[in-house]
Scaffold this active site. Structure first.
Site, short mmCIF file in Angstrom:
data_model
loop_
_atom_site.label_atom_id
_atom_site.label_comp_id
_atom_site.label_asym_id
_atom_site.label_seq_id
_atom_site.Cartn_x
_atom_site.Cartn_y
_atom_site.Cartn_z
N CYS A 1 18.25 95.06 -17.69
CA CYS A 1 19.38 95.85 -18.17
C CYS A 1 20.66 95.57 -17.38
O CYS A 1 21.77 95.77 -17.88
CB CYS A 1 19.05 97.33 -18.14
SG CYS A 1 18.52 97.92 -16.53
N GLU B 1 18.92 106.20 -19.22
CA GLU B 1 19.26 104.91 -18.62
C GLU B 1 19.27 103.91 -19.76
O GLU B 1 18.21 103.51 -20.24
CB GLU B 1 18.23 104.53 -17.55
CG GLU B 1 18.18 105.51 -16.38
CD GLU B 1 19.28 105.25 -15.36
OE1 GLU B 1 19.63 104.08 -15.13
OE2 GLU B 1 19.80 106.23 -14.78
#
Lengths: 405, 453
Positions: free
Chosen positions: A243, A209
């Site tokens: 993010c 990720e």
């Protein structure tokens, strides 16, 4: 290797089969729920200390969303664990053909510092639900949270099957020399490469990720007030250290003129006239990160905000204009409370701009025209897509969360 | 270097043009592939005969039939696979569009293997095309006739820029792997699998690795030995043992070992006649290097049947070894040849322990009349796939994913799993700019009402 003993102990536990029965997995998951309840106050304090995380934000990201994931998992686990029967050919009508979901074995979860509880706990829930043993490596950058997790978490879980390992780059490198059966990593692309290279030596599958620059295209036809609020919320949540935050904005010069006052008002509504005094606005996690983000303020021109305080690691909610694609703020993921606006002439130019760069974790588009939203969706590629809002696509457990490229 | 860069660059430019995305285009390419297989059947069979001495019927059923079935299935299901999948909404997204979109990844690299050289490039290619990607295909240079044929045929039937062929050996493949791809599917051995994954890591490219290992075959005392051994013989010696999911070795109680040998011998005679070497249905080892490798595994072993070899024709007779020691060479690496070791175990517990002590295999086989025992073996071991009371067959069920775990691989394909592995599942949430009042609770200044929602 300092961790070889731990890894083989966990592997032996996995081979013993004790993590397989659903009752065992449910018991461990329920213990995780108790951890969240019992330690809630300490979690809020640790994340406030590490990141200046507003308790209001931490309740949502570190507690509520984790509990949602737990509930979703506990409610569906027996269904998920069932063998999946498949269609058989004519010749196999007398046979049984199915897909069995096996645990991998020993899973390693490496978590980052920006949502330090959420980003190890949610993967941990999945790994336990699937019947694995797990080693959790929380980030050493969010120090108080790391200590809390290392001290408190093992008490809630079966020590034969679950462990917390602490340390920095050196310890993580040593840890990665061991063979894991799955590695789940959240962090930056350069470290992602290192993780995958280490995993390749053992043929260990990985989930990475990572991040990138998430573009946010605002078309000329939209409700400017609502757009400004939703974008500001997504950008300045956790002082920009998210993010999936909208990293930069793409719009026409006319839209920019309308957006600036609307953004100014949204920021003021959220954080008051001086965000530094708002209990709801976060801080940058470390001196190193603070200096990195502060340097980006030199790109373009500050239209809103721009104030900083090194001692507090405070950077004001900031909007930059007159930004060129070649400016430093457009070269790296910002991961801070700065929103640069890049001017484009129209939707096609915005799409071309997005497609000329690495595929991001998410593409955002704001428009009251569904056609515009759908076009940007169709003509770009990204981990996820959210039209007319920010962040919200990750709150649905029914949607997969991940990147591409 | 430049040649590889050009080929991949051309494929990427072709992908970026967007023409591989519309379903009609993908169907058209798949239909062309189908025509290719039908029109060039003779040439394909001839190449397989030249590479592996595969007989017509064997080659057709192992390679061509599977490809035609995959094409038919894919063309039938593609519209439903490619459609957006709506997912469960919650209170806050009740009014919104929430779904998973299936999108192509970009440029996919398919690296084939030499043992089933046609199907092992075609099946991944079908999935990659169906998912809307551009594809670079690198067939194995060891099966050189098939590689040459595929390199000639693909450009005659498919879009030349989107779907490119690269031929060559290790140096060419190494060069190719320095280029950036959006997915790499590799079929081969674990050692090279590590190299492929390490190269992919530089570009953060996801990989599907179809590797191998030693697939164990446990025969319970309580089973119809004649039937079991017949099926095992079929799966073990097809393609001269060069099958990634062949039963590699047998585990059974010493008391049935000689019966197992007798039954396999009888089946071998039935399949290949008295003189195996002259049977048109028995293949050869692919080359000298592998011939020598497999032959060396016989050293020091008790040969219960077979053992004859002929280097000139790369012939190794169907061979059975008994009382094999777990520490011997033949029990170290994947045999990939017509040599079947039998290792004694006294119980199913011992068999399970034996299996779990080793790397997770690509396939696991168990023969028994006792359903409980079968369920137990499956529950207490892990493998890419499993067939109970037969061999190989789990790989031909179109709706089962085909892949390994641990050293036998990662990821899976076949049928809809191919489509999924070559697609990106994009999470999509489309909201409305109205109904802003719903968002009020999430905005600062902080409120406790939000928490109690």
């Amino acid at each position: 290797n300092p961790f070889a003993g731990l890894v083989s102990h966990l592997r032996a536990s996995w081979l013993s089969g004790k993590t397989r029965p659903i009752e065992y997995r449910v018991a461990q998951l329920e213990a995780l729920g108790r951890f969240l309840d019992d330690k809630k106050q300490q979690i809020l304090e640790a994340t406030a200390s590490d990141l200046g995380k507003a308790p209001f934000e931490a309740e949502l990201s570190e507690i509520l969303l984790c509990k949602n994931e737990l509930h979703e998992t506990l409610n569906n686990l027996s269904h998920w664990m069932k063998d999946e029967q498949v269609d058989r050919t004519l010749a196999m009508q007398l046979d049984s053909a199915f897909i069995r979901k096996d645990p991998y074995g020993v899973v390693l979860i490496i978590a980052p510092w920006n949502y330090p509880i959420h980003l190890f706990l949610v993967p941990l829930i999945g790994a336990i639900a699937a019947g694995n043993c797990v080693i959790v490596k929380p980030s050493e950058v969010s120090k108080k949270t790391e200590r809390l997790v290392a001290e408190a978490l093992p008490g809630y879980l079966d020590k034969d099957c679950f462990a917390v390992v602490t340390g920095g780059v050196q310890e993580t490198t040593k840890l990665l020399e061991n063979k894991f059966d799955y590695i789940f990593f959240t962090g930056t692309p350069p470290v992602g490469r290192i993780i995958m290279t280490a995993a390749a030596k053992h043929l260990t599958p990985v989930t990475l990720e990572l991040g990138g620059k998430n573009p946010c295209y605002v078309s000329d036809t939209c409700d400017v007030t609502n757009v400004a609020r939703r974008v500001a919320w997504g950008r300045f949540f956790n002082a920009g250290q998210t993010c999936i935050a909208p990293d930069y904005l793409l719009c026409t010069i006319e839209m920019q003129e309308k957006l600036l006052p609307a953004l100014r008002k949204a920021i003021s509504d959220f954080y008051g006239p001086n965000p530094r005094e708002s209990p709801d606005f976060g801080r940058i996690v470390s001196d190193k990160q603070f200096q990195r983000v502060q340097r980006l303020l030199g790109s373009g021109r500050v239209a809103i905000g721009g104030q900083t305080d090194e001692a507090e690691r405070y950077i004001a909610p900031t909007v930059l204009v007159d930004v060129q694609p070649s400016d430093p703020v457009m070269q790296e993921e910002i991961f801070g409370p700065i929103l640069p606006i890049v001017i484009i002439a129209n939707m096609d130019e915005a799409i071309d701009f997005i497609n000329s760069r690495e595929r991001p974790l998410v593409v955002y588009t704001f428009s009251s025209s569904d056609k515009v939203v759908k076009q940007v969706l169709r003509r770009t590629s990204s981990g996820g897509f959210c039209g007319n809002d920010t962040l919200m696509h990750v709150t649905l457990p029914s949607l997969p969360f991940g990147g591409i490229g | 270097m430049e040649r590889m860069q050009q080929i991949v660059g051309r494929a990427r430019a072709a992908f970026n043009s967007g023409r591989s995305r519309p379903l009609e285009f993908r169907m058209q390419q798949l239909k062309a592939l189908e025509r290719m297989v039908q029109e060039k059947e003779k040439e394909i069979l001839a190449a397989l005969k030249a590479d592996l001495n595969k007989s017509g019927p064997n080659a057709y059923s192992h390679e061509i039939l599977g490809v035609l079935r995959e094409l038919a299935l894919t063309m039938e299901k593609l519209p439903s696979w490619a459609a957006p999948h709506p997912v469960k909404k919650d209170l806050l997204t009740m009014r919104d569009e929430v779904y998973i979109g299936y999108e192509p990844l970009g440029v996919v690299l398919v690296i084939g293997a030499w043992n089933y050289p046609f199907v092992l490039v075609m099946q991944p290619l079908i999935g990659a095309i169906a998912a809307g990607n551009a594809v670079v295909v690198k067939p194995s240079e060891v099966s050189e006739n098939t590689a040459r044929l595929v390199a000639e045929l693909l450009p005659q039937y498919l879009d030349k820029d989107l779907y490119a062929m690269v031929t060559g050996g290790v140096p060419e493949t190494t060069e190719l792997l320095t280029q950036r791809f959006d997915h790499i599917l590799y079929t081969g051995n674990s050692a090279v699998g590590k190299i492929v994954m390490a190269a992919a890591a530089k570009h953060l490219t996801p990989v599907t690795l179809e590797l191998g290992g030693k697939s164990p075959c446990y025969i319970d005392k309580d089973c119809d030995l004649a039937v079991a051994c017949r099926r095992i013989t079929w799966g073990k010696y097809m393609n001269c043992g060069q099958t990634c999911i062949a039963p590699d070795y047998i585990l059974c109680d010493p008391s049935i070992q000689s019966k197992v040998v007798e039954n396999i011998k009888a089946t071998l005679k039935e399949f290949y006649g008295e003189d195996v070497k002259s049977s048109p249905d028995y293949e050869r080892i692919v080359n000298q290097r592998h011939f020598k490798r497999v032959k060396s595994l016989l050293e020091g072993q008790k040969i219960a049947h077979g053992g004859e070899t002929d280097e000139a024709s790369c012939f190794i007779a169907p061979t059975i070894l008994t009382d094999v020691s777990p520490e011997s060479k033949v029990m170290e690496e994947e045999i990939f040849g017509p040599v079947l070791p039998i290792v004694s175990v006294k119980s199913v517990e011992e068999a399970i322990e034996f299996i779990n002590f080793r790397e997770k295999p690509l396939a696991l086989y168990v023969f028994s009349n006792n359903k409980q025992l079968i369920r137990r073996v499956i529950a207490e071991t892990s493998s890419g796939g499993t067939t109970a009371n037969d061999v190989i067959m789990h790989s031909v069920v179109p709706d089962l994913p085909f892949g390994g775990v641990g050293h036998s691989g990662m990821g899976a394909y076949h049928g809809r799993f191919s489509f999924e592995i070559f697609s990106h599942r994009r999470a999509c949430l489309i909201k409305d700019l109205r109904w802003e009042v719903v968002n009020k609770l999430r905005y600062p200044p902080g409120s406790m009402e939000m928490m109690h929602l």
